[in-house]
Structure formats: structure tokens, C-alpha cells
Design a protein around this motif. Structure first.
Motif, mmCIF file in Angstrom:
data_model
loop_
_atom_site.group_PDB
_atom_site.id
_atom_site.type_symbol
_atom_site.label_atom_id
_atom_site.label_comp_id
_atom_site.label_asym_id
_atom_site.label_seq_id
_atom_site.Cartn_x
_atom_site.Cartn_y
_atom_site.Cartn_z
ATOM 1 N N LYS A 1 11.281 -22.395 -11.569
ATOM 2 C CA LYS A 1 9.860 -22.551 -11.237
ATOM 3 C C LYS A 1 8.991 -21.399 -11.740
ATOM 4 O O LYS A 1 7.957 -21.089 -11.152
ATOM 5 C CB LYS A 1 9.672 -22.740 -9.720
ATOM 6 C CG LYS A 1 10.317 -24.017 -9.197
ATOM 7 C CD LYS A 1 10.025 -24.239 -7.726
ATOM 8 C CE LYS A 1 10.648 -25.540 -7.243
ATOM 9 N NZ LYS A 1 10.412 -25.771 -5.799
ATOM 10 N N ALA A 2 9.399 -20.774 -12.806
ATOM 11 C CA ALA A 2 8.625 -19.686 -13.394
ATOM 12 C C ALA A 2 7.693 -20.218 -14.480
ATOM 13 O O ALA A 2 7.996 -21.196 -15.153
ATOM 14 C CB ALA A 2 9.563 -18.651 -13.991
ATOM 15 N N ASP A 3 6.537 -19.592 -14.639
ATOM 16 C CA ASP A 3 5.602 -19.935 -15.708
ATOM 17 C C ASP A 3 5.819 -18.928 -16.840
ATOM 18 O O ASP A 3 5.428 -17.770 -16.745
ATOM 19 C CB ASP A 3 4.154 -19.867 -15.209
ATOM 20 C CG ASP A 3 3.170 -20.441 -16.209
ATOM 21 O OD1 ASP A 3 3.461 -20.381 -17.424
ATOM 22 O OD2 ASP A 3 2.120 -20.947 -15.786
ATOM 23 N N LEU A 4 6.462 -19.386 -17.907
ATOM 24 C CA LEU A 4 6.880 -18.497 -18.994
ATOM 25 C C LEU A 4 5.985 -18.592 -20.230
ATOM 26 O O LEU A 4 6.328 -18.078 -21.287
ATOM 27 C CB LEU A 4 8.329 -18.822 -19.386
ATOM 28 C CG LEU A 4 9.371 -18.699 -18.260
ATOM 29 C CD1 LEU A 4 10.671 -19.366 -18.666
ATOM 30 C CD2 LEU A 4 9.615 -17.247 -17.910
ATOM 31 N N ALA B 1 16.568 -22.345 -15.369
ATOM 32 C CA ALA B 1 15.105 -22.391 -15.400
ATOM 33 C C ALA B 1 14.631 -23.767 -14.935
ATOM 34 O O ALA B 1 13.846 -24.444 -15.596
ATOM 35 C CB ALA B 1 14.599 -22.082 -16.806
ATOM 36 N N LYS B 2 15.124 -24.172 -13.774
ATOM 37 C CA LYS B 2 14.745 -25.467 -13.217
ATOM 38 C C LYS B 2 13.263 -25.467 -12.862
ATOM 39 O O LYS B 2 12.778 -24.551 -12.187
ATOM 40 C CB LYS B 2 15.577 -25.766 -11.973
ATOM 41 C CG LYS B 2 17.080 -25.824 -12.212
ATOM 42 C CD LYS B 2 17.832 -25.957 -10.898
ATOM 43 C CE LYS B 2 19.336 -25.899 -11.116
ATOM 44 N NZ LYS B 2 20.084 -25.936 -9.834
ATOM 45 N N GLY B 3 12.551 -26.479 -13.326
ATOM 46 C CA GLY B 3 11.132 -26.603 -13.008
ATOM 47 C C GLY B 3 10.263 -25.540 -13.652
ATOM 48 O O GLY B 3 9.080 -25.418 -13.326
ATOM 49 N N ALA B 4 10.800 -24.787 -14.594
ATOM 50 C CA ALA B 4 10.026 -23.738 -15.267
ATOM 51 C C ALA B 4 9.082 -24.337 -16.310
ATOM 52 O O ALA B 4 9.310 -25.438 -16.815
ATOM 53 C CB ALA B 4 10.962 -22.732 -15.916
ATOM 54 N N VAL B 5 8.024 -23.594 -16.632
ATOM 55 C CA VAL B 5 7.043 -24.042 -17.626
ATOM 56 C C VAL B 5 7.215 -23.227 -18.906
ATOM 57 O O VAL B 5 7.011 -22.011 -18.925
ATOM 58 C CB VAL B 5 5.606 -23.886 -17.092
ATOM 59 C CG1 VAL B 5 4.600 -24.294 -18.169
ATOM 60 C CG2 VAL B 5 5.407 -24.731 -15.842
ATOM 61 N N PHE B 6 7.615 -23.922 -19.980
ATOM 62 C CA PHE B 6 7.780 -23.301 -21.299
ATOM 63 C C PHE B 6 6.692 -23.774 -22.260
ATOM 64 O O PHE B 6 6.745 -23.454 -23.440
ATOM 65 C CB PHE B 6 9.134 -23.697 -21.896
ATOM 66 C CG PHE B 6 10.347 -23.152 -21.191
ATOM 67 C CD1 PHE B 6 10.963 -21.993 -21.616
ATOM 68 C CD2 PHE B 6 10.895 -23.829 -20.100
ATOM 69 C CE1 PHE B 6 12.101 -21.516 -20.992
ATOM 70 C CE2 PHE B 6 12.034 -23.355 -19.469
ATOM 71 C CZ PHE B 6 12.642 -22.188 -19.907
ATOM 72 N N TYR B 7 5.747 -24.560 -21.800
ATOM 73 C CA TYR B 7 4.791 -25.266 -22.659
ATOM 74 C C TYR B 7 4.332 -24.425 -23.859
ATOM 75 O O TYR B 7 3.857 -23.307 -23.720
ATOM 76 C CB TYR B 7 3.563 -25.702 -21.849
ATOM 77 C CG TYR B 7 2.464 -26.258 -22.720
ATOM 78 C CD1 TYR B 7 2.510 -27.570 -23.165
ATOM 79 C CD2 TYR B 7 1.405 -25.461 -23.150
ATOM 80 C CE1 TYR B 7 1.524 -28.080 -23.998
ATOM 81 C CE2 TYR B 7 0.417 -25.962 -23.984
ATOM 82 C CZ TYR B 7 0.483 -27.270 -24.407
ATOM 83 O OH TYR B 7 -0.479 -27.773 -25.245
ATOM 84 N N GLY B 8 4.474 -25.030 -25.045
ATOM 85 C CA GLY B 8 3.944 -24.431 -26.266
ATOM 86 C C GLY B 8 4.704 -23.245 -26.813
ATOM 87 O O GLY B 8 4.287 -22.663 -27.822
ATOM 88 N N LEU B 9 5.838 -22.868 -26.209
ATOM 89 C CA LEU B 9 6.570 -21.685 -26.667
ATOM 90 C C LEU B 9 7.273 -21.925 -28.004
ATOM 91 O O LEU B 9 7.706 -23.027 -28.309
ATOM 92 C CB LEU B 9 7.632 -21.283 -25.642
ATOM 93 C CG LEU B 9 7.197 -20.433 -24.443
ATOM 94 C CD1 LEU B 9 8.427 -20.058 -23.623
ATOM 95 C CD2 LEU B 9 6.486 -19.171 -24.872
ATOM 96 N N ASP B 10 7.389 -20.849 -28.779
ATOM 97 C CA ASP B 10 8.185 -20.892 -30.002
ATOM 98 C C ASP B 10 9.621 -20.587 -29.606
ATOM 99 O O ASP B 10 9.960 -19.453 -29.260
ATOM 100 C CB ASP B 10 7.675 -19.843 -30.993
ATOM 101 C CG ASP B 10 8.439 -19.872 -32.315
ATOM 102 O OD1 ASP B 10 9.365 -20.701 -32.452
ATOM 103 O OD2 ASP B 10 8.107 -19.069 -33.209
ATOM 104 N N ASP C 1 9.175 -27.976 -17.988
ATOM 105 C CA ASP C 1 8.100 -28.443 -18.860
ATOM 106 C C ASP C 1 8.256 -27.785 -20.224
ATOM 107 O O ASP C 1 7.930 -26.614 -20.407
ATOM 108 C CB ASP C 1 6.735 -28.094 -18.249
ATOM 109 C CG ASP C 1 5.583 -28.751 -19.000
ATOM 110 O OD1 ASP C 1 5.790 -29.195 -20.142
ATOM 111 O OD2 ASP C 1 4.466 -28.809 -18.435
ATOM 112 N N LEU C 2 8.771 -28.545 -21.182
ATOM 113 C CA LEU C 2 9.013 -28.052 -22.537
ATOM 114 C C LEU C 2 8.133 -28.789 -23.545
ATOM 115 O O LEU C 2 8.464 -28.874 -24.732
ATOM 116 C CB LEU C 2 10.492 -28.230 -22.894
ATOM 117 C CG LEU C 2 11.463 -27.319 -22.136
ATOM 118 C CD1 LEU C 2 12.763 -28.034 -21.838
ATOM 119 C CD2 LEU C 2 11.731 -26.047 -22.916
ATOM 120 N N ARG C 3 7.010 -29.287 -23.087
ATOM 121 C CA ARG C 3 6.109 -30.031 -23.966
ATOM 122 C C ARG C 3 5.550 -29.131 -25.070
ATOM 123 O O ARG C 3 5.262 -27.961 -24.845
ATOM 124 C CB ARG C 3 4.955 -30.644 -23.166
ATOM 125 C CG ARG C 3 5.363 -31.828 -22.321
ATOM 126 C CD ARG C 3 4.227 -32.363 -21.484
ATOM 127 N NE ARG C 3 3.845 -31.450 -20.415
ATOM 128 C CZ ARG C 3 2.860 -31.673 -19.551
ATOM 129 N NH1 ARG C 3 2.155 -32.792 -19.641
ATOM 130 N NH2 ARG C 3 2.581 -30.805 -18.606
#
Length: 419
Positions: free
Chosen positions: A275-278, A294-303, A318-320
Motif C-alpha cells: 500500500k505504498a505510493d512509489l 508490494a500488495k496494493g502499491a502504486v507504481f503508476y507511470g514508473l520506468d 497499480d502498474l498502469r
């Protein structure tokens, strides 16, 4: 009525044969062959005719009547569709890049998977050539662009201009609307579930009663917008989603985990990112993050190109819009994860060998994989039961023993041989 009063426009009715001849000449023009001529359908009635698969880039459809036309996979890049009536037309997978659709009517049209990059759908006035005045307005009032009830599911509307459009109850689910202009647009009760509105300008837009669940609103301008009775559950905004990166030394934790893996536990230490916002990490390219939690973590837009995440626990993450090219996700647990729009070309998502007689498959059960690119990826034995594979690209992917039971496959490519 005065002599200068506008009169009702008369339309020239074309037959399918007429249409085919004009299209053939347009093809010759594009092929630089003799006898070519630009396709001009100004104020022509093409209702119910078929243009499927045709190349009509740069064609002129100003004010054309195109009700119920079959325009599936038609190329209409840079075409002039100013004031055209496209009610009920089928534009599935059509290409309308930089097309001029000002003042057009898309009421009830099907634009599923259409590419409308930088298309212009603002309001406009219908005008006709006049010897004295150049262009003379036929209709006294401004025509708003209408997309009421239109199906734009999965359409690419990046950087499109939709200011002032009337698109009540339209379906924009999973559509790409990055940096789109939607100023003062009437979007009441529209469906934006899963749409990417990053950087979009929604100033003064009316979204009353709309569905904005799971939308990406990062960097969106929302001044004076109306979101009364709007469902925004799961929407990703500029506000931290989960534990903020500023509250924990995530960069050091990531480095420590990578070091722990690389040294076999001699140095560093394992880290948990549930549940971390990375998002502020921006890049973990090439990192060894095997068995990361990294359950429920936000990776949005990461390289994340080339990242090693074998056996990682990424349920609900979230790996969108992530760059996961050549990533090693063998045996990763991605149940219910969001991977819409992610680049997974050449990724390794096959089974992870645990012991001589035990393997761990990559689990994407119930994951959202719409518009994701899996070209040439290794997906052997992957579990995708109940997943949303709409418009995903599996061209050249290894798909042996893949489980797609109950998966949504609308518009997906490369799945023809997968039962």
C-alpha cells in the motif's frame, strides 16, 4: 423570408458504386499514380454505405450525412469531418488522428478502440463556399459537437480538443484522454471507468453523476468542475495514494532490498512496500527486486524496464502506464492488479522454477490488462482467468497453457489460437 436568409442544405446522395470510384481515385492519389484525385464528399449523403478499411486520410467530409456508415478500421487521419453527421456510425478501430470533427454529431456512434490523437471535437458553424463572401454560414447558430451515448471505450483521445462537447451518457471507459481539452464539456452521467485523464483540462466541465472510478487524474485541471453525485472510487490523483513516499525512505529501502538479493542476504535487508505510493521514485530500471512485497502499491507511470521481480507479491498493485519492457515477472502474483496501458513487450511472465518438480506460474487472475502491450512476451502457463484483456496486444507472445477462462477479450490481438 429575406433573400439573405439561409436555406436548408441539399445533400447529394451517393451509391456504393459512386463511393468506390471516389475511393479508388483517392488511393491512386496516395500512391502517386495517374488519375488520382482527393476524395471530396462535401454535403454528400453516404448514410448506410461502407468505407470499411479504406484509406481516406485528408479526405473532405464537410457537412456530410454519414448516418450508420460502416467505417471500421478506416484511415481518416487529418480528414475534414467538420459538421458531419456520424450518428450511429461504426468507427471501431478507425484512425482519426488530428481529424477535424468540429460540430460533428457522434450520437450513438461506436468508436471502440478508435485512434483520435489530437482530434478536434469542439463546436463549429456550418458554412459553404460563396462567390462574394468566401464562406457563408448556412446555419445561424453554433453547432455543438455531439457525442451523446457514443461508445468511445478504449479510444485514444490523447491531446484531443473536446471543449464544449456534449457527451452525456457517453462511454469513455478505458479511454486514453491524456492532456485532452475538456473545458466546459457536458459529460453528465458519462462513463470514464478506468480512463486515463492525466494532464487533462476539465475546467468548468459538468461531470454530474458520471462514473470516474479507477480513473487517472494525475496533473488534471479541475477548477470549477461539477462532480456532484460522481463516483470517484479508486481514482488516482496528485494526492498520495496510501503511504506517501515522503513518510518513508523508499529510495533507500529499494536499494537495501536490491542489495540484499544481490548478496544473498549478506548485505542490505528485505523491504515491504504494501500500500505504498512509489510514484516519486520515477525509475527502478534494472533493479533486482525479487520476492518484493508490494500488495496494493502504486507504481503508476514508473520506468521499470528490465526490473527483476520474480515471485513478487503485487496483488492489487497499480502498474498502469508503466514501462515494464523486458521485465522479469516469472511467478509474480498480480491477482487483481491494474496493468492497463503498460508496456510489457518482451517481458518474462512464464513459470518460476521453485524446485525440480515445482513451478510457480505468473498469476494475473482478475487483473485489468486493457490496452497493455504483451508483444513477444513469455506468458507460458500464465493465469489470466477473469482478467480484462480488452484491446491488449499479444502479437508474437508465447501463450502455451495460458488460462484465459472467463476473460474479457474484446478487441485483443494475438489471441486467435488461445481457447
Amino acid at each position: 423570408m429575406s433573400a439573405d436568409a439561409p436555406t436548408a442544405q441539399e445533400y447529394k446522395r451517393l451509391t456504393q458504386h459512386d463511393l468506390d470510384i471516389i475511393c479508388a481515385k483517392h488511393d491512386r492519389l496516395w500512391s502517386a499514380k495517374l488519375g488520382g484525385a482527393r476524395a471530396v464528399f462535401t454535403f454528400c449523403d453516404l448514410s448506410g454505405l461502407s468505407l470499411t478499411g479504406r484509406n481516406l486520410c485528408d479526405a473532405d467530409f464537410t457537412g456530410a450525412m454519414m448516418v450508420g456508415c460502416d467505417l471500421r478500421k478506416t484511415k481518416l487521419d487529418n480528414a475534414n469531418l467538420y459538421g458531419a453527421d456520424l450518428q450511429g456510425a461504426d468507427l471501431t478501430d478507425a484512425s482519426l488522428r488530428r481529424a477535424d470533427l468540429r460540430g460533428s454529431s457522434l450520437r450513438g456512434a461506436n468508436l471502440t478502440g478508435a485512434d483520435m490523437f489530437e482530434a478536434d471535437l469542439r463546436e463549429g458553424a456550418i458554412a459553404a463556399a460563396d462567390r462574394k463572401e468566401g464562406y457563408k454560414v448556412i446555419e445561424l447558430t453554433q453547432r455543438e459537437a455531439y457525442a451523446i451515448g457514443a461508445n468511445l471505450s478504449g479510444a485514444n483521445l490523447e491531446r484531443s480538443r473536446l471543449s464544449g462537447i456534449v457527451a452525456t451518457k457517453a462511454d469513455f471507459s478505458d479511454a486514453i484522454l491524456k492532456d485532452a481539452k475538456l473545458i466546459r464539456a457536458n459529460l453528465k452521467q458519462a462513463n470514464f471507468n478506468g480512463a486515463n485523464l492525466a494532464g487533462a483540462d476539465l475546467s468548468g466541465a459538468n461531470l454530474a453523476g458520471a462514473d470516474l472510478r479507477n480513473t487517472v487524474l494525475v496533473g488534471a485541471k479541475t477548477m470549477s468542475w461539477n462532480v456532484s453525485q460522481t463516483n470517484m472510487e479508486g481514482a488516482l490523483t496528485d494526492k498520495p495514494a496510501g503511504t506517501n513516499v515522503a513518510d518513508l525512505p523508499y529510495e533507500q529501502m529499494i536499494a537495501d532490498h536490491a542489495r540484499w538479493i544481490e548478496t544473498g542476504g549478506a548485505e542490505g535487508k528485505p523491504s515491504v512496500f504494501d500500500k505504498a505510493d512509489l510514484r516519486n521514485l520515477r525509475s527502478v530500471r534494472g533493479f533486482n527486486l525479487t520476492a518484493l512485497s508490494a500488495k496494493g502499491a502504486v507504481f503508476y507511470g514508473l520506468d521499470m524496464e528490465g526490473v527483476q521481480m520474480q515471485g513478487a507479491q503485487l496483488e492489487g498493485a497499480d502498474l498502469r502506464a508503466c514501462n515494464l519492457r523486458r521485465a522479469d515477472l516469472r511467478g509474480a502474483r498480480l491477482k487483481g492488479a491494474k496493468l492497463a496501458g503498460s508496456d510489457l513487450r518482451d517481458a518474462q511472465m512464464g513459470p518460476l522454477l521453485i524446485t525440480a518438480d515445482r513451478v510457480l506460474p505468473c498469476d494475473m487472475t482478475g487483473a485489468i490488462l486493457a490496452n497493455a502491450d504483451f508483444a513477444r512476451a513469455d506468458l507460458r502457463q500464465a493465469r489470466m482467468a477473469g482478467a480484462d484483456l480488452s484491446r491488449a496486444n499479444f502479437t508474437g507472445a508465447q501463450m502455451r497453457d495460458v488460462d484465459v477462462t472467463g476473460a474479457i477479450r474484446l478487441g485483443a490481438r494475438g489471441l486467435d489460437d488461445v481457447i
